[in-house]
Design an enzyme around this catalytic site. Structure first.
Site, PDB file in Angstrom:
ATOM      1  N   LYS A  13      -5.555  -7.599   1.008  1.00 61.89           N
ATOM      2  CA  LYS A  13      -3.914  -8.180   0.277  1.00 61.89           C
ATOM      3  C   LYS A  13      -3.179  -6.543   0.393  1.00 61.89           C
ATOM      4  O   LYS A  13      -1.996  -5.816   1.095  1.00 61.89           O
ATOM      5  CB  LYS A  13      -2.939  -8.600  -0.837  1.00 61.89           C
ATOM      6  N   ARG A  88       1.024 -14.192 -10.123  1.00 59.92           N
ATOM      7  CA  ARG A  88      -0.450 -14.166 -10.128  1.00 59.92           C
ATOM      8  C   ARG A  88      -0.585 -16.032 -10.893  1.00 59.92           C
ATOM      9  O   ARG A  88      -1.988 -16.625 -10.875  1.00 59.92           O
ATOM     10  CB  ARG A  88      -1.242 -13.058 -11.080  1.00 59.92           C
ATOM     11  N   ARG A 124     -15.733  -1.966  -1.555  1.00 58.45           N
ATOM     12  CA  ARG A 124     -15.102  -1.549  -1.411  1.00 58.45           C
ATOM     13  C   ARG A 124     -15.319  -0.075  -2.312  1.00 58.45           C
ATOM     14  O   ARG A 124     -15.814  -0.486  -3.164  1.00 58.45           O
ATOM     15  CB  ARG A 124     -13.657  -1.971  -1.665  1.00 58.45           C
ATOM     16  N   ARG A 157     -13.735   0.852  -7.636  1.00 55.60           N
ATOM     17  CA  ARG A 157     -13.569   0.660  -9.031  1.00 55.60           C
ATOM     18  C   ARG A 157     -14.429   0.546  -9.916  1.00 55.60           C
ATOM     19  O   ARG A 157     -15.053  -0.938  -9.592  1.00 55.60           O
ATOM     20  CB  ARG A 157     -11.872  -0.426  -8.350  1.00 55.60           C
ATOM     21  N   ARG A 168     -13.042 -12.114 -11.517  1.00 56.23           N
ATOM     22  CA  ARG A 168     -12.118 -12.499 -10.766  1.00 56.23           C
ATOM     23  C   ARG A 168     -11.492 -13.486  -9.861  1.00 56.23           C
ATOM     24  O   ARG A 168     -10.549 -14.170  -9.829  1.00 56.23           O
ATOM     25  CB  ARG A 168     -11.665 -11.212 -10.337  1.00 56.23           C
TER      26      ARG A 168
HETATM   27  P1  AMP Z   1      -5.588  -6.340  -8.036  1.00 53.91           P
HETATM   28  O1  AMP Z   1      -5.581  -4.741  -8.555  1.00 53.91           O
HETATM   29  O2  AMP Z   1      -4.546  -6.489  -7.435  1.00 53.91           O
HETATM   30  O3  AMP Z   1      -7.426  -6.367  -8.088  1.00 53.91           O
HETATM   31  O4  AMP Z   1      -5.269  -6.089  -9.406  1.00 53.91           O
HETATM   32  C1  AMP Z   1      -7.002  -5.422 -10.822  1.00 53.91           C
HETATM   33  C2  AMP Z   1      -5.967  -6.617 -12.051  1.00 53.91           C
HETATM   34  O5  AMP Z   1      -4.926  -5.857 -12.779  1.00 53.91           O
HETATM   35  C3  AMP Z   1      -6.171  -8.144 -12.113  1.00 53.91           C
HETATM   36  O6  AMP Z   1      -7.947  -8.406 -12.282  1.00 53.91           O
HETATM   37  C4  AMP Z   1      -6.041  -8.412 -12.772  1.00 53.91           C
HETATM   38  O7  AMP Z   1      -6.320  -7.082 -14.264  1.00 53.91           O
HETATM   39  C5  AMP Z   1      -4.774  -6.903 -13.397  1.00 53.91           C
HETATM   40  N1  AMP Z   1      -3.321  -7.462 -13.316  1.00 53.91           N
HETATM   41  C6  AMP Z   1      -2.686  -6.825 -11.700  1.00 53.91           C
HETATM   42  N2  AMP Z   1      -1.653  -8.381 -11.160  1.00 53.91           N
HETATM   43  C7  AMP Z   1      -1.521  -9.271 -12.238  1.00 53.91           C
HETATM   44  C8  AMP Z   1      -0.654 -10.411 -12.158  1.00 53.91           C
HETATM   45  N3  AMP Z   1       0.008 -10.009 -11.552  1.00 53.91           N
HETATM   46  N4  AMP Z   1      -1.036 -10.988 -13.542  1.00 53.91           N
HETATM   47  C9  AMP Z   1      -1.997 -10.620 -14.095  1.00 53.91           C
HETATM   48  N5  AMP Z   1      -2.833  -9.286 -14.695  1.00 53.91           N
HETATM   49  C10 AMP Z   1      -2.595  -8.925 -13.287  1.00 53.91           C
END
Ligand code: AMP
Length: 219
Positions: A13, A88, A124, A157, A168
């Site tokens: 994404k 989400r 990654r 990360r 996740r």
């Molecule tokens: P991402 O970079 O999108 O994989 O997000 C990393 C982490 O941020 C996720 O595993 C969640 O802990 C938190 N996170 C990001 N977006 C959301 C969301 N829309 N709702 C809740 N937690 C989020």
């Protein structure tokens, strides 16, 4: 216009959001990036989000909804914006509809076989300085371990560690995957097959968004 990039962690994404941002001129809004920034800067919001992120759980709806509400109110979002990682949950989708419901929306579902996600996420690497993202197999840096853009040493990360990745993906399947039916019912869901190169997927997304201009060279 609002474009929602929907897909599992590791579906690409972020990469596709960057390409699409350049093509459309719309800002890409990644709640993950906004949260990581808040954690790095040790803001009160970042401190509240930190533990859930480290464990691969979702941050509370209230926190992410506030971040998105503030961000989409900015002037650069007036013509449109691209959401990456939000909504989400169905609760978040409903909050988004309530905060900006009149805007036409399209949901690009980047569909990827769950089997490949662990491998993709563990490959990654990110630049801690300029935030560029690489993948050891699909998009490696020119010099191993070094950012092409700014020369900083790349890192993994913390939530890309294998045990957190499993949480996740489980959270995605339980909390986020049901959104696909939610958006299908609204007739705005457009699936895109995530097999293929980054360019091929970008072209497939461009075609879904605008079949007339899909062949145009990205800006
Ligand atoms: P991402 O970079 O999108 O994989 O997000 C990393 C982490 O941020 C996720 O595993 C969640 O802990 C938190 N996170 C990001 N977006 C959301 C969301 N829309 N709702 C809740 N937690 C989020």
């Amino acid at each position: 216009m609002r474009i929602i990039l929907f897909g599992a962690p590791g579906s690409g994404k972020g990469t596709q959001g960057d390409i699409l941002g350049k093509r459309t001129g719309f800002p890409r809004i990644s709640t993950g990036d906004l949260l990581r920034l808040a954690v790095r800067e040790r803001t009160p919001l970042g401190l509240r989000a930190e533990a859930a992120m480290a464990e691969g759980r979702l941050v509370s709806d209230e926190i992410v909804e506030g971040l998105v509400r503030d961000r989409i109110a900015a002037a650069d979002c007036r013509a449109g914006y691209i959401l990456d990682g939000f909504p989400r949950t169905v609760v978040q989708a409903e909050a988004l509809a309530a905060m900006d419901g009149a805007r036409p929306e399209i949901v690009i579902g980047i569909e990827v076989d769950p089997e490949v996600l662990v491998e993709r996420l563990s490959g990654r690497r990110v630049c801690p300085s300029c935030q560029a993202v690489y993948n050891l197999s699909a998009q490696p840096p020119a010099r191993p371990g070094v950012c092409d853009g700014c020369g900083a040493a790349l890192v993994q990360r913390p939530d890309d560690a294998a045990e957190v990745v499993r949480t996740r993906i489980a959270v995605y399947l339980r909390e986020t995957a049901p959104l696909k039916d939610y958006y299908r019912r609204k007739s705005v869901y457009r699936p895109v097959d995530a097999r293929g190169t980054i360019d091929e997927i970008a072209r497939a997304i461009a075609l879904v968004l605008d079949p007339k201009t899909a062949g145009r060279t990205p800006a």
